[in-house]
Structures are given as structure tokens and as C-alpha cells.
Write an enzyme that holds these catalytic residues in place. Structure first.
Site, PDB file in Angstrom:
ATOM      1  N   ASP A   1      -5.646   0.590  -8.195  1.00 53.07           N
ATOM      2  CA  ASP A   1      -6.222   1.177  -9.106  1.00 53.07           C
ATOM      3  C   ASP A   1      -7.556   0.575  -9.698  1.00 53.07           C
ATOM      4  O   ASP A   1      -7.661  -0.593  -9.249  1.00 53.07           O
ATOM      5  CB  ASP A   1      -5.405   1.791 -10.055  1.00 53.07           C
ATOM      6  CG  ASP A   1      -5.995   2.415 -11.411  1.00 53.07           C
ATOM      7  OD1 ASP A   1      -6.864   3.458 -11.042  1.00 53.07           O
ATOM      8  OD2 ASP A   1      -6.112   2.163 -12.726  1.00 53.07           O
ATOM      9  N   LEU A   2      -8.632   1.337 -10.086  1.00 56.77           N
ATOM     10  CA  LEU A   2      -9.759   0.504 -10.620  1.00 56.77           C
ATOM     11  C   LEU A   2      -9.780   0.401 -11.918  1.00 56.77           C
ATOM     12  O   LEU A   2      -9.734  -0.503 -12.502  1.00 56.77           O
ATOM     13  CB  LEU A   2     -10.885   1.495 -10.123  1.00 56.77           C
ATOM     14  CG  LEU A   2     -12.109   1.023 -10.396  1.00 56.77           C
ATOM     15  CD1 LEU A   2     -12.681  -0.501  -9.914  1.00 56.77           C
ATOM     16  CD2 LEU A   2     -13.367   2.031 -10.170  1.00 56.77           C
ATOM     17  N   ASP A   3      -9.979   1.590 -12.756  1.00 52.94           N
ATOM     18  CA  ASP A   3     -10.137   1.595 -14.245  1.00 52.94           C
ATOM     19  C   ASP A   3      -8.941   0.862 -14.844  1.00 52.94           C
ATOM     20  O   ASP A   3      -7.841   1.565 -14.948  1.00 52.94           O
ATOM     21  CB  ASP A   3     -10.493   3.073 -14.743  1.00 52.94           C
ATOM     22  CG  ASP A   3     -11.730   3.459 -13.988  1.00 52.94           C
ATOM     23  OD1 ASP A   3     -12.760   2.704 -14.231  1.00 52.94           O
ATOM     24  OD2 ASP A   3     -11.711   4.616 -13.645  1.00 52.94           O
TER      25      ASP A   3
ATOM     26  N   THR B   1     -12.644  -0.912 -17.791  1.00 56.66           N
ATOM     27  CA  THR B   1     -13.229   0.322 -17.964  1.00 56.66           C
ATOM     28  C   THR B   1     -12.400   1.475 -18.854  1.00 56.66           C
ATOM     29  O   THR B   1     -12.979   2.420 -19.036  1.00 56.66           O
ATOM     30  CB  THR B   1     -13.951   0.952 -16.551  1.00 56.66           C
ATOM     31  OG1 THR B   1     -12.979   0.834 -15.833  1.00 56.66           O
ATOM     32  CG2 THR B   1     -15.050   0.103 -16.332  1.00 56.66           C
TER      33      THR B   1
ATOM     34  N   LYS C   1      -5.153   8.412 -19.671  1.00 55.74           N
ATOM     35  CA  LYS C   1      -5.188   7.438 -18.608  1.00 55.74           C
ATOM     36  C   LYS C   1      -5.056   7.922 -17.312  1.00 55.74           C
ATOM     37  O   LYS C   1      -3.911   8.491 -16.817  1.00 55.74           O
ATOM     38  CB  LYS C   1      -4.588   6.401 -19.100  1.00 55.74           C
ATOM     39  CG  LYS C   1      -5.215   5.188 -19.745  1.00 55.74           C
ATOM     40  CD  LYS C   1      -4.446   3.836 -19.714  1.00 55.74           C
ATOM     41  CE  LYS C   1      -4.972   3.009 -20.653  1.00 55.74           C
ATOM     42  NZ  LYS C   1      -3.998   1.807 -20.716  1.00 55.74           N
ATOM     43  N   GLY C   2      -5.852   7.666 -16.275  1.00 55.60           N
ATOM     44  CA  GLY C   2      -5.515   7.901 -14.929  1.00 55.60           C
ATOM     45  C   GLY C   2      -5.846   9.347 -14.296  1.00 55.60           C
ATOM     46  O   GLY C   2      -5.786   9.444 -13.123  1.00 55.60           O
TER      47      GLY C   2
ATOM     48  N   SER D   1      -8.404   5.368  -6.726  1.00 56.64           N
ATOM     49  CA  SER D   1      -8.821   5.478  -7.879  1.00 56.64           C
ATOM     50  C   SER D   1      -9.123   7.085  -8.087  1.00 56.64           C
ATOM     51  O   SER D   1      -9.513   7.879  -7.340  1.00 56.64           O
ATOM     52  CB  SER D   1     -10.040   4.919  -8.274  1.00 56.64           C
ATOM     53  OG  SER D   1     -10.534   5.273  -9.569  1.00 56.64           O
ATOM     54  N   ALA D   2      -9.045   7.614  -9.352  1.00 56.15           N
ATOM     55  CA  ALA D   2      -9.300   9.168  -9.696  1.00 56.15           C
ATOM     56  C   ALA D   2     -10.793   9.309  -9.931  1.00 56.15           C
ATOM     57  O   ALA D   2     -11.344  10.321  -9.929  1.00 56.15           O
ATOM     58  CB  ALA D   2      -8.504   9.527 -10.948  1.00 56.15           C
TER      59      ALA D   2
ATOM     60  N   ASN E   1     -16.713   7.800 -10.193  1.00 52.70           N
ATOM     61  CA  ASN E   1     -17.943   6.802 -10.421  1.00 52.70           C
ATOM     62  C   ASN E   1     -17.372   5.457  -9.870  1.00 52.70           C
ATOM     63  O   ASN E   1     -18.012   4.399 -10.135  1.00 52.70           O
ATOM     64  CB  ASN E   1     -18.274   6.567 -12.094  1.00 52.70           C
ATOM     65  CG  ASN E   1     -18.704   7.874 -12.568  1.00 52.70           C
ATOM     66  OD1 ASN E   1     -19.709   8.163 -12.202  1.00 52.70           O
ATOM     67  ND2 ASN E   1     -17.923   8.351 -13.588  1.00 52.70           N
TER      68      ASN E   1
ATOM     69  N   LYS F   1      -3.734  12.362 -10.140  1.00 54.08           N
ATOM     70  CA  LYS F   1      -2.494  11.565 -10.497  1.00 54.08           C
ATOM     71  C   LYS F   1      -1.955  12.448 -11.918  1.00 54.08           C
ATOM     72  O   LYS F   1      -2.745  12.888 -12.498  1.00 54.08           O
ATOM     73  CB  LYS F   1      -2.626  10.171 -10.903  1.00 54.08           C
ATOM     74  CG  LYS F   1      -3.537   9.371  -9.748  1.00 54.08           C
ATOM     75  CD  LYS F   1      -3.858   7.908 -10.583  1.00 54.08           C
ATOM     76  CE  LYS F   1      -4.696   7.200  -9.262  1.00 54.08           C
ATOM     77  NZ  LYS F   1      -5.219   5.878  -9.969  1.00 54.08           N
TER      78      LYS F   1
ATOM     79  N   GLU G   1      -1.091  -0.243 -10.800  1.00 54.23           N
ATOM     80  CA  GLU G   1      -1.836   0.767 -11.739  1.00 54.23           C
ATOM     81  C   GLU G   1      -1.476   0.439 -13.316  1.00 54.23           C
ATOM     82  O   GLU G   1      -0.436  -0.124 -13.631  1.00 54.23           O
ATOM     83  CB  GLU G   1      -0.692   2.125 -11.673  1.00 54.23           C
ATOM     84  CG  GLU G   1      -1.521   2.968 -10.757  1.00 54.23           C
ATOM     85  CD  GLU G   1      -2.634   3.689 -11.619  1.00 54.23           C
ATOM     86  OE1 GLU G   1      -2.767   3.519 -12.626  1.00 54.23           O
ATOM     87  OE2 GLU G   1      -3.154   4.774 -10.659  1.00 54.23           O
ATOM     88  N   ASP G   2      -2.320   0.951 -13.989  1.00 54.12           N
ATOM     89  CA  ASP G   2      -1.977   0.702 -15.391  1.00 54.12           C
ATOM     90  C   ASP G   2      -1.719   1.766 -16.363  1.00 54.12           C
ATOM     91  O   ASP G   2      -1.708   1.835 -17.318  1.00 54.12           O
ATOM     92  CB  ASP G   2      -3.491   0.075 -16.057  1.00 54.12           C
ATOM     93  CG  ASP G   2      -4.565   1.277 -16.057  1.00 54.12           C
ATOM     94  OD1 ASP G   2      -4.685   1.780 -15.279  1.00 54.12           O
ATOM     95  OD2 ASP G   2      -5.070   1.435 -17.012  1.00 54.12           O
TER      96      ASP G   2
HETATM   97  C1  BG6 Z   1      -9.384   7.396 -13.729  1.00 56.44           C
HETATM   98  C2  BG6 Z   1      -9.516   6.798 -15.418  1.00 56.44           C
HETATM   99  O1  BG6 Z   1      -9.558   6.050 -13.164  1.00 56.44           O
HETATM  100  O2  BG6 Z   1     -10.700   8.088 -13.549  1.00 56.44           O
HETATM  101  C3  BG6 Z   1      -9.407   8.183 -16.143  1.00 56.44           C
HETATM  102  O3  BG6 Z   1      -8.148   6.160 -15.597  1.00 56.44           O
HETATM  103  C4  BG6 Z   1     -10.724   8.979 -15.512  1.00 56.44           C
HETATM  104  O4  BG6 Z   1      -9.407   7.906 -17.467  1.00 56.44           O
HETATM  105  C5  BG6 Z   1     -10.585   9.302 -14.119  1.00 56.44           C
HETATM  106  O5  BG6 Z   1     -10.650  10.342 -16.296  1.00 56.44           O
HETATM  107  C6  BG6 Z   1     -11.765   9.933 -13.762  1.00 56.44           C
HETATM  108  O6  BG6 Z   1     -13.042   9.210 -13.738  1.00 56.44           O
HETATM  109  P1  BG6 Z   1     -14.633   9.676 -13.543  1.00 56.44           P
HETATM  110  O7  BG6 Z   1     -15.134   8.474 -13.754  1.00 56.44           O
HETATM  111  O8  BG6 Z   1     -14.842  10.335 -12.280  1.00 56.44           O
HETATM  112  O9  BG6 Z   1     -14.891  10.431 -15.074  1.00 56.44           O
HETATM  113 MG    MG Z   2      -6.487   3.095 -14.231  1.00 56.39          MG
END
Ligand code: BG6
Ligand code: MG
Length: 232
Positions: free
Chosen positions: A16-18, A24, A52-53, A122-123, A126, A153, A177-178
Site C-alpha cells: 500500500d502507499l499512504d 501521507t 483510512k484506505g 493503492s486506492a 494521486n 478497499k 497495509e496500514d
Molecule cells: C488511500 C488513503 O491510500 O487513498 C485514503 O489511505 C484515501 O485515505 C485514498 O482516501 C484515496 O486517495 P486520493 O489521493 O485519490 O484522494
Molecule cells: Mg494506507
């Protein structure tokens, strides 16, 4: 566990990224908290974990329900989503390669040198920008992010797509995953599931570590061996 005593069939690790490769999660958290305040709602700790996620759109729906804004129209929702993202991107602007999780680059290199593939799952829409800011944009064998997925997710779609890109069955892959939603997605998808954070939050994860730097190739292989032998 002595590495000569077992053979791991771990073929790929999906990150996972964030909140895993870079902190982030706090920026998403801050941007949602500010939007919520504007709607007259103060995010609780439970809300912060629940958000989250999840995808941006799902997160807004969650927030509007909590804040009691059940009659918002699509154009208003779209403005809120844009406002939240603009604030998030402002916060992301300050990231540099120094902000990548400690040990991330080394672990990715070690996995590669052991012939274990790596993926981003990642979801976030960005993800490409964040990866580029932290200098990890060319480190993965495949990237699956919110620009490719259609289900958020805890649906396992994002991880299944990553495994499919790499050509491996979920049983041969680990997910790091966090978020509880991410842990649930990885478990539902049939992956060895490594939680990063608090074990009392990341319920069901096969293993939980507190810091990224606790992950190692040998550790992942040993956990995967135990996972495949019903001994997690
Ligand atoms: C996930 C984050 O990685 O991405 C979530 O954990 C976030 O908090 C989701 O809502 C979507 O991210 P973005 O950058 O498309 O708004
Ligand atoms: Mg995450």
C-alpha cells in the site's frame, strides 16, 4: 527460523502507499478533518481509522453520513471532493525522497535481487505524484492505483489486479497495509496480510509490525512459509 530448513514460495510483495511507504495518511486525515469541520462535524478517532484506505468518493460518503448531510447533490459533492483533494495536494507538495519510509528503498532493492516482484496497490488517484515526490516512481514491477480500480478497499480488487499483472496467485503474494480496510481487502483476496501499525486496530492481519524497518526479505519469506502451512 533457519533459512536452510524451509523453502518459501513467496513470489511478490504488494505495498500500500499512504501510511506504508510514506506518511501521507496524516495529510489525508488533516484534509478530511478540515472539510468535516467546515460541515460542522469533528472527526473522531474511530472515523479516522474508518476513513483510512478507502477511496476519495467512499470517504466523502462516509463523512456526509456521519455529519448528517444526507441531501447533498452531486455537484456539491464534486466541489467537496475537489476541495479536499486540493488541500491534500498542497500538503503533499512538501514531500521529498527523505520522506519515504525508512528502509523502503533498501527492501525494494533486496526483494528485486532475490527475484521477488514488487507492486503498489493503492486506492489513491494521486499515487503517481506521491511516488515521484518520494523518489520511488521507478521501483515497482507494476502499479495499481485509484486511476485503475473501480471498487474501493475492503474489496480485494486492487490487490487481485496487482497479482494478475505480475502473473501470480494471491497465495504466492504478501500485502503490506496500514489500514483496516486494506487488511480486510488483502484477507478477502487470499493474501498473506502484513499489518503496519496497531494490532488492536488491524484485526485479522496474519502479522503486524510497528515500523516499516521491521520488514525484511527473510522475515517475509518465513511468514509466507508459515502462512502456506497454516501456521501463522
Ligand atoms: C488511500 C488513503 O491510500 O487513498 C485514503 O489511505 C484515501 O485515505 C485514498 O482516501 C484515496 O486517495 P486520493 O489521493 O485519490 O484522494
Ligand atoms: Mg494506507
Amino acid at each position: 527460523m533457519n533459512s536452510t530448513l524451509y523453502t518459501s514460495s513467496l513470489q511478490a510483495v504488494i505495498f500500500d502507499l499512504d501510511g506504508v511507504l510514506v506518511d501521507t495518511a496524516r495529510f489525508h486525515d488533516q484534509a478530511w478533518a478540515e472539510l468535516a469541520l467546515g460541515l460542522g462535524y469533528v472527526l473522531t478517532e474511530t472515523d479516522r481509522h474508518a476513513l483510512k484506505g478507502r477511496s476519495r468518493a467512499d470517504s466523502l460518503e462516509y463523512l456526509l453520513e456521519k455529519a448528517g448531510w444526507n441531501d447533498a447533490d452531486p455537484s456539491q459533492k464534486s466541489r467537496w471532493l475537489q476541495a479536499k483533494n486540493a488541500r491534500y495536494l498542497e500538503l503533499v507538495e512538501a514531500l521529498t525522497p527523505q520522506d519515504a519510509a525508512q528502509g523502503a528503498l533498501v527492501l525494494l532493492d533486496q526483494l528485486k535481487s532475490q527475484g521477488i516482484k514488487t507492486a503498489l496497490g493503492s486506492a489513491s488517484q494521486n499515487a503517481a505524484k506521491v511516488l515521484q515526490k518520494i523518489g520511488l516512481d521507478s521501483c515497482f514491477d507494476t502499479v495499481v492505483d485509484g486511476t485503475r480500480t473501480t471498487r474501493s478497499k475492503p474489496d480485494p480488487q486492487v490487490f487481485w489486479m496487482a497479482a494478475q499483472d505480475l502473473g501470480y496467485e494471491p497465495a504466492h503474494c504478501a500485502v503490506v497495509e496500514d489500514a483496516l480496510a486494506g487488511v480486510q481487502a488483502a484477507l478477502a483476496g487470499g493474501f498473506l496480510t502484513i499489518g503496519l501499525g496497531d494490532a488492536s486496530v488491524l484485526l485479522g492481519a496474519h502479522r503486524v509490525v510497528h515500523q516499516f524497518s521491521e520488514l525484511s526479505v527473510q522475515g517475509l519469506q518465513a511468514w509466507h512459509f508459515a502462512f502456506n502451512h497454516n501456521n501463522t
